[in-house]
Design a protein around this motif. Structure first.
Motif, PDB file in Angstrom:
ATOM      1  N   ALA A 134       0.729  -1.122   0.193  1.00 46.94           N
ATOM      2  CA  ALA A 134      -0.047   0.060   0.004  1.00 46.94           C
ATOM      3  C   ALA A 134       0.833   1.316   0.218  1.00 46.94           C
ATOM      4  O   ALA A 134       0.605   2.294  -0.705  1.00 46.94           O
ATOM      5  N   GLU A 194       3.539   2.444  -3.544  1.00 44.10           N
ATOM      6  CA  GLU A 194       2.509   2.524  -4.450  1.00 44.10           C
ATOM      7  C   GLU A 194       2.782   2.319  -5.919  1.00 44.10           C
ATOM      8  O   GLU A 194       3.800   2.931  -6.278  1.00 44.10           O
ATOM      9  N   LEU A 233      -1.926  -3.102  -9.163  1.00 45.84           N
ATOM     10  CA  LEU A 233      -1.877  -3.581  -7.706  1.00 45.84           C
ATOM     11  C   LEU A 233      -2.763  -4.691  -7.852  1.00 45.84           C
ATOM     12  O   LEU A 233      -4.056  -4.924  -8.179  1.00 45.84           O
ATOM     13  N   LEU A 247      -6.414   4.117  -2.108  1.00 43.22           N
ATOM     14  CA  LEU A 247      -5.635   3.821  -3.257  1.00 43.22           C
ATOM     15  C   LEU A 247      -6.481   3.831  -4.562  1.00 43.22           C
ATOM     16  O   LEU A 247      -5.931   4.341  -5.619  1.00 43.22           O
ATOM     17  N   ARG A 254      -4.357   4.283 -11.321  1.00 49.32           N
ATOM     18  CA  ARG A 254      -3.877   2.970 -10.596  1.00 49.32           C
ATOM     19  C   ARG A 254      -5.076   1.905 -11.132  1.00 49.32           C
ATOM     20  O   ARG A 254      -6.260   2.148 -11.119  1.00 49.32           O
TER      21      ARG A 254
END
Length: 243
Positions: free
Chosen positions: A161, A164, A168, A192, A198
């Motif tokens: 976490a 970053e 993920l 996140l 992301r």
């Protein structure tokens, strides 16, 4: 057209089931290894994940979910097919993967940063933030082999976490640990994934978590994609199937 962060095409992953063959049998009869059962963990699947998407992956045990995630992370080599991650740096958040048990939690943080391609200076600057989030206290300077599964999961989550990455991969880690840490990790995960740059793939049996976090869900069954689409309809049909 949206950018593709993860592209999987005709992916096949097999492994041999050697559990029923003893060491003595393998030495006395080398051909026994060749005759071991071949398990087709992932069987020719194809899908894309767009940049900024949160894809949930669900299915009963043995459906190929974790094998797929480890292949995207580069831990498993496909037998055939391709995996492309033009979306950037990839990290896998999974219990039992990536740590060296004989070295300390602090040393494992530095090693994890190096494996993700970060400089020692960057990881060192993130060190205290990772330790505080993990809540491990003095255990951070003890060998990881002395950790409980809950402590292991806390360190796993904290590293991934705080360091970053662009892509993920989360394998059941959100459902492990005490109630306080589960709530904290869930809140951090929400934070996140608010970043549109992301991309997240989440393997979980927790339908509530997938409903809250995911933009799409992929249902895997016996190494195949049974269905992929909008979160609620896919999960509804999965629940009906499992009853």
């Amino acid at each position: 057209m949206a950018d593709v962060a993860v592209s999987v095409k005709d992916l096949c992953i097999d492994y041999r089931n050697l559990a029923h063959i003893s060491i003595h049998q393998s030495i006395m009869n080398p051909n026994a290894l060749k005759k071991a059962d071949v398990v087709h963990a992932v069987r020719g699947i194809s899908f894309n994940v767009e940049k900024g998407e949160i894809l949930g992956i669900i299915g009963r045990n043995g459906s190929g979910k974790s094998t797929l995630l480890k292949a995207v992370a580069g831990i498993f080599q496909p037998d055939s097919g391709t995996i492309e991650t033009p979306g950037g740096r990839v990290s896998l958040m999974s219990i039992g993967v990536g740590f060296k048990p004989e070295i300390t939690g602090r040393e494992n943080i530095m090693t994890s940063g190096m494996l993700l391609g970060y400089t020692p200076e960057y990881t060192h600057n993130k060190m205290q933030e990772i330790i505080e989030f993990s809540e491990l206290g003095d255990f951070i300077d003890r060998p990881v082999r002395t950790y409980s599964s809950g402590m292991y999961s806390k360190l796993t989550f904290a590293i991934t976490a705080m360091l970053e990455t662009d892509i993920l991969l989360v394998d059941e880690v959100l459902s492990v640990g005490d109630e306080h840490f589960r709530k904290k990790s869930f809140a951090k995960m929400q934070e996140l994934i608010l970043d549109d740059n992301r991309t997240v793939l989440i393997v979980s049996h927790d339908i509530g978590t997938l409903r809250k976090l995911c933009t799409r869900v992929m249902w895997m069954h016996d190494g195949l994609i049974k269905e992929i689409g909008e979160t609620d309809p896919v999960l509804d049909r999965y629940q009906e199937f499992m009853q």
